[in-house]
Design a protein around this motif. Structure first.
Motif, PDB file in Angstrom:
ATOM      1  N   ARG A 134       1.378  -7.404   3.137  1.00 62.16           N
ATOM      2  CA  ARG A 134       1.361  -6.384   4.175  1.00 62.16           C
ATOM      3  C   ARG A 134       0.851  -5.106   3.539  1.00 62.16           C
ATOM      4  NH1 ARG A 134       6.687  -5.266   7.368  1.00 62.16           N
ATOM      5  NH2 ARG A 134       6.039  -7.126   8.472  1.00 62.16           N
ATOM      6  N   TYR A 135      -0.175  -4.565   4.148  1.00 59.32           N
ATOM      7  CA  TYR A 135      -0.745  -3.326   3.640  1.00 59.32           C
ATOM      8  C   TYR A 135      -0.575  -2.219   4.647  1.00 59.32           C
ATOM      9  CZ  TYR A 135      -3.214  -5.379  -0.299  1.00 59.32           C
ATOM     10  OH  TYR A 135      -3.530  -5.978  -1.478  1.00 59.32           O
ATOM     11  N   GLU A 136      -0.496  -1.016   4.115  1.00 57.65           N
ATOM     12  CA  GLU A 136      -0.614   0.131   4.988  1.00 57.65           C
ATOM     13  C   GLU A 136      -2.103   0.424   5.067  1.00 57.65           C
ATOM     14  OE1 GLU A 136       2.268   3.805   5.303  1.00 57.65           O
ATOM     15  OE2 GLU A 136       0.848   4.074   3.692  1.00 57.65           O
ATOM     16  N   VAL A 137      -2.610   0.601   6.273  1.00 57.13           N
ATOM     17  CA  VAL A 137      -4.036   0.864   6.402  1.00 57.13           C
ATOM     18  C   VAL A 137      -4.239   2.198   7.083  1.00 57.13           C
ATOM     19  CG1 VAL A 137      -4.684  -1.551   6.548  1.00 57.13           C
ATOM     20  CG2 VAL A 137      -4.161  -0.312   8.632  1.00 57.13           C
ATOM     21  N   ASN A 138      -5.362   2.820   6.810  1.00 60.95           N
ATOM     22  CA  ASN A 138      -5.630   4.086   7.478  1.00 60.95           C
ATOM     23  C   ASN A 138      -6.388   3.829   8.772  1.00 60.95           C
ATOM     24  OD1 ASN A 138      -8.306   3.694   6.917  1.00 60.95           O
ATOM     25  ND2 ASN A 138      -8.470   5.374   5.463  1.00 60.95           N
ATOM     26  N   ALA A 139      -6.757   4.931   9.437  1.00 62.34           N
ATOM     27  CA  ALA A 139      -7.360   4.803  10.764  1.00 62.34           C
ATOM     28  C   ALA A 139      -8.657   4.003  10.726  1.00 62.34           C
ATOM     29  CB  ALA A 139      -7.618   6.183  11.350  1.00 62.34           C
ATOM     30  N   PHE A 140      -9.273   3.885   9.545  1.00 61.22           N
ATOM     31  CA  PHE A 140     -10.554   3.185   9.469  1.00 61.22           C
ATOM     32  C   PHE A 140     -10.376   1.753   9.007  1.00 61.22           C
ATOM     33  CE2 PHE A 140     -10.853   7.658   8.321  1.00 61.22           C
ATOM     34  CZ  PHE A 140     -11.538   8.116   9.437  1.00 61.22           C
ATOM     35  N   GLY A 141      -9.113   1.337   8.828  1.00 66.23           N
ATOM     36  CA  GLY A 141      -8.841  -0.045   8.439  1.00 66.23           C
ATOM     37  C   GLY A 141      -8.852  -0.250   6.940  1.00 66.23           C
ATOM     38  N   LYS A 142      -8.982   0.801   6.174  1.00 67.67           N
ATOM     39  CA  LYS A 142      -8.998   0.640   4.731  1.00 67.67           C
ATOM     40  C   LYS A 142      -7.568   0.484   4.209  1.00 67.67           C
ATOM     41  CE  LYS A 142     -10.357   2.796   0.472  1.00 67.67           C
ATOM     42  NZ  LYS A 142     -11.219   3.710  -0.222  1.00 67.67           N
ATOM     43  N   ARG A 143      -7.391  -0.451   3.275  1.00 69.28           N
ATOM     44  CA  ARG A 143      -6.050  -0.651   2.717  1.00 69.28           C
ATOM     45  C   ARG A 143      -5.675   0.528   1.829  1.00 69.28           C
ATOM     46  NH1 ARG A 143      -6.287  -6.964   0.737  1.00 69.28           N
ATOM     47  NH2 ARG A 143      -7.663  -7.654   2.387  1.00 69.28           N
ATOM     48  N   ILE A 144      -4.509   1.101   2.096  1.00 72.39           N
ATOM     49  CA  ILE A 144      -4.077   2.247   1.299  1.00 72.39           C
ATOM     50  C   ILE A 144      -3.119   1.784   0.207  1.00 72.39           C
ATOM     51  CG2 ILE A 144      -2.894   4.460   1.349  1.00 72.39           C
ATOM     52  CD1 ILE A 144      -5.622   4.455   2.724  1.00 72.39           C
ATOM     53  N   ARG A 145      -2.084   1.048   0.583  1.00 74.15           N
ATOM     54  CA  ARG A 145      -1.220   0.515  -0.460  1.00 74.15           C
ATOM     55  C   ARG A 145      -0.519  -0.746   0.028  1.00 74.15           C
ATOM     56  NH1 ARG A 145       4.287   3.482   0.185  1.00 74.15           N
ATOM     57  NH2 ARG A 145       3.949   4.348   2.245  1.00 74.15           N
ATOM     58  N   GLU A 146      -0.084  -1.527  -0.923  1.00 73.35           N
ATOM     59  CA  GLU A 146       0.599  -2.761  -0.574  1.00 73.35           C
ATOM     60  C   GLU A 146       2.051  -2.443  -0.295  1.00 73.35           C
ATOM     61  OE1 GLU A 146      -0.315  -6.556  -2.817  1.00 73.35           O
ATOM     62  OE2 GLU A 146       1.769  -6.214  -3.355  1.00 73.35           O
ATOM     63  N   ILE A 147       2.558  -2.940   0.835  1.00 70.74           N
ATOM     64  CA  ILE A 147       3.932  -2.652   1.207  1.00 70.74           C
ATOM     65  C   ILE A 147       4.811  -3.819   0.776  1.00 70.74           C
ATOM     66  CG2 ILE A 147       5.489  -2.240   3.145  1.00 70.74           C
ATOM     67  CD1 ILE A 147       3.604   0.038   2.744  1.00 70.74           C
ATOM     68  N   LYS A 148       4.298  -5.029   1.006  1.00 73.44           N
ATOM     69  CA  LYS A 148       5.136  -6.193   0.790  1.00 73.44           C
ATOM     70  C   LYS A 148       4.244  -7.377   0.481  1.00 73.44           C
ATOM     71  CE  LYS A 148       8.903  -8.498   3.158  1.00 73.44           C
ATOM     72  NZ  LYS A 148       9.469  -8.797   4.456  1.00 73.44           N
ATOM     73  N   ILE A 149       4.708  -8.228  -0.382  1.00 74.38           N
ATOM     74  CA  ILE A 149       3.939  -9.434  -0.628  1.00 74.38           C
ATOM     75  C   ILE A 149       4.867 -10.635  -0.609  1.00 74.38           C
ATOM     76  CG2 ILE A 149       4.054  -9.087  -3.137  1.00 74.38           C
ATOM     77  CD1 ILE A 149       1.246 -10.478  -3.190  1.00 74.38           C
ATOM     78  N   ASP A 150       4.418 -11.663   0.080  1.00 73.38           N
ATOM     79  CA  ASP A 150       5.162 -12.907   0.106  1.00 73.38           C
ATOM     80  C   ASP A 150       4.134 -13.953  -0.286  1.00 73.38           C
ATOM     81  OD1 ASP A 150       6.175 -15.341   0.764  1.00 73.38           O
ATOM     82  OD2 ASP A 150       6.890 -14.778   2.759  1.00 73.38           O
ATOM     83  N   SER A 151       4.301 -14.485  -1.474  1.00 71.24           N
ATOM     84  CA  SER A 151       3.219 -15.332  -1.971  1.00 71.24           C
ATOM     85  C   SER A 151       3.227 -16.712  -1.331  1.00 71.24           C
ATOM     86  CB  SER A 151       3.292 -15.434  -3.493  1.00 71.24           C
ATOM     87  OG  SER A 151       4.615 -15.658  -3.877  1.00 71.24           O
ATOM     88  N   GLY A 152       4.137 -16.923  -0.366  1.00 72.23           N
ATOM     89  CA  GLY A 152       4.127 -18.203   0.338  1.00 72.23           C
ATOM     90  C   GLY A 152       4.742 -19.299  -0.508  1.00 72.23           C
ATOM     91  N   GLN A 153       4.512 -20.499  -0.097  1.00 72.47           N
ATOM     92  CA  GLN A 153       5.133 -21.609  -0.784  1.00 72.47           C
ATOM     93  C   GLN A 153       4.103 -22.711  -0.924  1.00 72.47           C
ATOM     94  OE1 GLN A 153       8.558 -23.257   1.242  1.00 72.47           O
ATOM     95  NE2 GLN A 153       9.853 -22.190  -0.213  1.00 72.47           N
TER      96      GLN A 153
END
Lengths: 644, 374
Positions: free
Chosen positions: A222-241
């Motif tokens: 999950r990323y925080e993105v700005n108004a232009f859709g650019k990734r600003i920072r990673e909020i959460k990562i779930d590497s799945g299984q």
């Protein structure tokens, strides 16, 4: 004071104050309105706007999970994952795209076409969205790139995993994986939550059957993105299984060996453990290269696959439908015995043909077999003998026995490519063809021609259920470590020969389902199959094993493609001299070793001619290979049994 | 007491400084400091260009405000017409030498800053009309002859500013002028007639509007009409304010502005940013601060003996109120986006200059409250 009189000034001042009072009142009203609006937005609707704000802020990127491995019986991975080296490029991080591409071209040898394609793509998308420069790099290219990385700003080396298969010997049973298609998304419910761009899904075979479990759980970033859709920072990562791994009953060594034997033929081989239904080997030929499908198939290769008349993409063992030919005679004989149509020693005279209902029915032996009883009928595969007993038996009773032994229905579950074949009877014909049954058709059915259709796997199961003494087994390809009821039963019987309990009760105690009325009949068939393979005159006598360790009992068969004309019959035309497409399919079924049966096998060679000539030699080699590995397999099985 | 007051012209500097309205000065300072933090937040929590420039301007113009306060109110009365005329000339200058940015010609390049004379005219017009209505006798106020000049000085700048084009500012200038006329006692009937005339002329006026201006009005009526285009600003501003909730997201945590969803966050939407970060209570505080400033200005008007001072203070307070309310209603989605800065809070030198100039004259009214202007 000065010119405007002070009285005038005072009146004016009062007027101003009065009007100001009105304005002040209006101001108060407006202020209250503003506060009301703030209350409405920030208190009453705060939840709504908070969720809208989060919707703005967060965007999720899904991560493709690692597929589970598929292992053979000895825990060798026959479908595994390999690291995949890719090169991505983030245009906004590059100083000068043109120079960068010149450098990349020198290091990675990409074509001019690819470069102009990439440049076009970069122009179309946002500057922070990466483009994939190279999808699948070799390790040497990848390490070379890493050396130059400091001068290649904007280039990102990416390591991920992709499906890989050690070779193509098991391509058909394993199936292949490929990119998710729009149709997959529509038809497969479980993919709806899983859909990740670029994720591979199973398209055929085990890969498809196990897809839901083997595919794993999708992770996300999950990323925080700005108004232009650019990734600003990673909020959460779930590497799945990673997906679940599966152990199959296949023996990779046998698969490789068999695939090599079948090379260049259009053929299929099935080998099954007759007691627990473990499928030891299932090979279809010609095969295809499953690794080619993982990273997008080349059109040329795909075209060559679909144009090949030997149909490399079809799994002939599961989805090839062939008339069972003479291999069905075991079932015809059994059915006749069980229905008390014939006694083992009842004889018929074979003069090479019989005339019935105004039609000539030929035996494959033009000169005839002379006096034939049940054993000789199976040994020599005398058609006339089976015309006679089929005529007396009738197609409905025959079909009932054939179905009981596994023909006419799917052997495994969840293989979309598996087909169920046809076991004809009068009802079936009425329903599907809309005509009444002709007696002549019963005769054709008696030698496994006509409407009969079966897969090599069904024939293998049929043989296995005869070989194990007539008990139902449930074939499996995914090893589940379940108990070997049938083996336990036989062991118990051997150890307690004077067991007072009647067989019926014993069978119930071991939770077995017998397919016979009288087990003696099964033994008669097995004995006849032995003579077919091991006594002079038997149809596969030439390919016998003298060593009792490997001695097998089998039955040949050939499925007719075209009926011989009377002229061809007179001229004694040989199968070999016919055009390839017109030759019969060669079939052979067997179990081994005869004294202590363990495995059943079925071999099909498309347009191979006669079963004895084309299919039996292959069966012989595969049987030897399987039996040589029998002790190893049993000990592995016991080990597993203990650990479970 | 009264005796002492009557000789205020000989007040010492100490007396003058003591008679400052400290509540007003304190409120302005608090608002200024809040605006600096808000600006710091718009710069993404870094001490960058906008913040530095805003702080610098605030203190320069605040100093100017103090200096203007100390100058005799009589001086401002006497130079009122001159001030108006010079601002008008600046507006004319814009027409011929102005800088053009995003399609409108509003600024004069003064090398140390880009001046927007239309902002100054907001105060200039009030000053002019306050003097005019101070001077004519009450009987003449509603005579037609005496309405010609006010209408002329009102319409001149409005046309110049509206054709820049800057519809928002021209409306705000007009509103200031109308308020003075109303307070001076021009008959309500007159306002009603001209209001009716305006509505009658509206269709013609609309045909003169630029396409983007039409679209703004249509979008205001239905923001979802074009959520990614013209409606974007209103929707994002409402999301920002609404998501602030009771207590806000916290200083520097306004995701809507931090992630660039908010347009014009330095200028017109500064309140949105503040409201997102400090929530309902923060917004209420700002609102009360503005109410305090306005009521202090009105209080100065009450205290001033001259009608010029009264007219000026009341009108300026009302105009100030209108600027605040129009800006807030705009960001709260109650008015179309017309482009009006929030006094003191918004980034922008000309606006700050005009407001501080206006406040300075108010403070001068306070210090020289008993001095007759003529």
């Amino acid at each position: 004071m000065l010119s405007p009189g002070s009285g005038n000034t005072v009146i004016k001042s009062k007027l101003i104050s009065r009007r100001m009072f009105l304005i002040t009142a209006a101001k108060a009203v407006v202020m209250v309105g503003l506060v009301g609006r703030l209350i409405s937005l920030q208190i009453n609707q705060a939840t709504k706007y908070k969720s809208l704000s989060d919707k703005n802020r967060f965007r999720e990127w899904k991560l493709a999970p690692e597929r589970g491995a598929i292992k053979d019986f000895f825990n060798r991975e026959i479908a595994s994952n390999e690291p995949l080296y890719q090169v991505h490029l983030v245009p906004e991080n590059a100083k000068n795209l043109d120079n960068l591409f010149v450098r990349l071209k020198a290091i990675l040898n990409i074509t001019d076409n690819r470069v102009s394609f990439l440049k076009r793509k970069i122009r179309k998308q946002k500057p922070w969205e990466p483009v994939i420069v190279s999808e699948n790099l070799s390790w040497s290219d990848f390490s070379r790139l890493n050396l130059f990385l400091h001068e290649l700003q904007g280039v990102e080396p990416i390591v991920s995993v992709a499906r890989t298969y050690p070779d193509n010997s098991s391509a058909h049973i394993l199936g292949y994986v490929s990119q998710i298609s729009a149709k997959d998304l529509q038809t497969k419910e479980y993919l709806k939550e899983l859909s990740v761009p670029g994720m591979a899904v199973g398209k055929t075979g085990l890969e498809r059957k196990l897809d839901e479990q083997i595919i794993g759980k999708v992770g996300y970033q999950r990323y925080e993105v700005n108004a232009f859709g650019k990734r600003i920072r990673e909020i959460k990562i779930d590497s799945g299984q990673a997906g679940k791994s599966f152990k199959t009953t296949l023996d990779y060594e046998v698969q490789k060996y068999t695939a090599e034997l079948l090379k260049d033929k259009a053929a299929a081989v099935c080998v099954m453990d007759i007691y627990n239904g473990d499928i030891v080997s299932l090979v279809s030929s010609p095969t295809f290269e499953p690794n080619q499908f993982v990273h997008g198939l080349e059109k040329k290769y795909w075209n060559s696959l679909i144009k090949d008349e030997k149909k490399p993409l079809a799994n002939k063992a599961l989805s090839g439908l062939y008339p069972p030919g003479s291999t069905i005679k075991t079932i015809v004989a059994l059915s006749a015995l069980e229905n008390k149509i014939v006694r083992p020693l009842d004889t018929f005279r074979c003069k090479g043909k019989i005339e019935l209902y105004g039609e000539k029915f030929h035996c494959w032996e033009k000169e005839g077999h002379g006096i034939v009883n049940l054993r000789k009928g199976i040994q020599r595969s005398c058609d006339v003998y089976f015309y006679e007993i089929a005529r007396k038996l009738g197609v409905d009773r025959l079909s009932e026995t054939a179905k009981r032994f596994g023909l006419g229905k799917k052997v495994l579950s969840d293989f979309i490519e598996e087909r169920s074949g046809v076991v004809p009877n009068t009802k079936w014909k009425k329903k599907f063809i809309g005509q009444n049954w002709y007696l002549g058709e019963t005769l054709h059915s008696g030698i496994g021609q006509g409407y009969f259709q079966s897969t090599p796997l069904q024939l293998c199961l049929m043989t296995a259920q005869i070989a194990n003494g007539g008990f139902e087994i449930k074939p499996r390809i995914i090893f589940d470590g379940k108990n070997d009821n049938l083996r336990d039963y036989l062991k118990f019987k051997n150890e307690n020969p004077n067991q007072p309990l009647p067989t019926d009760l014993l069978v119930t105690n071991f939770n077995l389902k017998p397919l016979f009325k009288n087990q003696e009949h099964i033994n008669l068939i097995k004995d006849a199959m032995f003579s077919s393979s091991n006594e002079p005159g038997g149809t596969s006598y030439r390919h016998r094993f003298e060593d009792p360790k490997f001695t097998f009992a089998g039955k040949t068969g050939s499925s007719q493609i075209k009926r011989f004309t009377e002229e061809q019959r007179e001229a004694e035309v040989k199968q070999e001299s016919l055009p390839y497409k017109d030759r019969d399919h060669a079939l052979f079924v067997a179990f081994a070793p005869y004294k202590n049966p363990q495995y059943a096998i079925s071999v099909l060679v498309e347009h191979g001619g006669s079963g004895g000539k084309a299919a039996a030699p292959i069966a012989k080699k595969v049987i030897k290979k399987v039996l040589e590995r029998h002790d190893l397999r049993r000990s592995t099985n016991n080990l597993i049994g203990e650990s479970v | 007491m009264l005796q002492q007051r009557s000789i205020q012209s000989s007040q010492s500097l100490r007396d003058k400084i003591l008679s400052f309205d400290y509540v007003l000065i304190f409120s302005i300072l608090v608002l200024g400091i809040i605006s600096m933090f808000a600006m710091y937040s718009t710069d993404g929590g870094e001490f960058k260009y906008h913040t530095k420039s805003h702080i610098l301007r605030f203190f320069i113009f605040f100093g100017m405000f103090l200096v203007i306060s100390l100058i005799q109110i009589r001086f401002w009365h006497e130079t009122s017409y001159l001030i108006y005329i010079s601002f008008f000339l600046l507006l004319l200058g814009v027409k011929y030498f102005g800088l053009t940015s995003s399609g409108s010609q509003r600024w004069l390049n003064l090398y140390f800053m880009n001046l927007q004379p239309s902002e100054l005219m907001k105060v200039g017009l009030i000053l002019f009309l306050a003097k005019y209505y101070h001077r004519i006798s009450i009987e003449n106020i509603n005579s037609f002859r005496h309405l010609v000049l006010p209408i002329t000085v009102l319409i001149g700048p409005i046309i110049l500013v509206a054709t820049q084009p800057d519809l928002g500012t021209s409306i705000l200038i007009a509103s200031g002028g109308i308020v003075v006329a109303w307070l001076a006692g021009v008959r309500a009937k007159f306002f009603i007639y001209s209001g009716v005339a305006m509505i009658a002329l509206l269709p013609i006026a609309i045909s003169f509007l630029k396409p983007y201006q039409k679209s703004r009005i249509l979008t205001f009526l239905n923001p979802e009409r074009d959520p990614l285009g013209a409606g974007y600003q209103i929707i994002q501003s409402k999301i920002a304010i609404g998501s602030g909730g009771l207590f806000g997201k916290g200083f520097l945590n306004g995701s809507q502005s931090y992630l660039d969803y908010l347009p014009e966050k330095h200028t017109d939407f500064i309140f949105t940013l503040f409201s997102e970060e400090f929530g309902f209570f923060g917004s209420l505080f700002i609102l009360l601060l503005y109410a305090l400033i306005i009521s202090r200005i009105v209080r100065v008007g009450n205290m001033t003996r001259s009608n010029f001072g009264k007219l000026y203070c009341y009108s300026f307070a009302t105009a100030f109120f209108i600027y605040v309310v129009v800006n807030m209603m705009m960001v709260l989605g109650l008015l179309p986006i017309v482009g009006s800065p929030l006094p003191i809070m918004s980034y922008g030198g000309s606006s700050m200059l005009a407001i501080m100039f206006g406040l300075g004259i108010v403070m001068s009214c306070k210090i020289y409250k008993d001095v007759p202007v003529n």
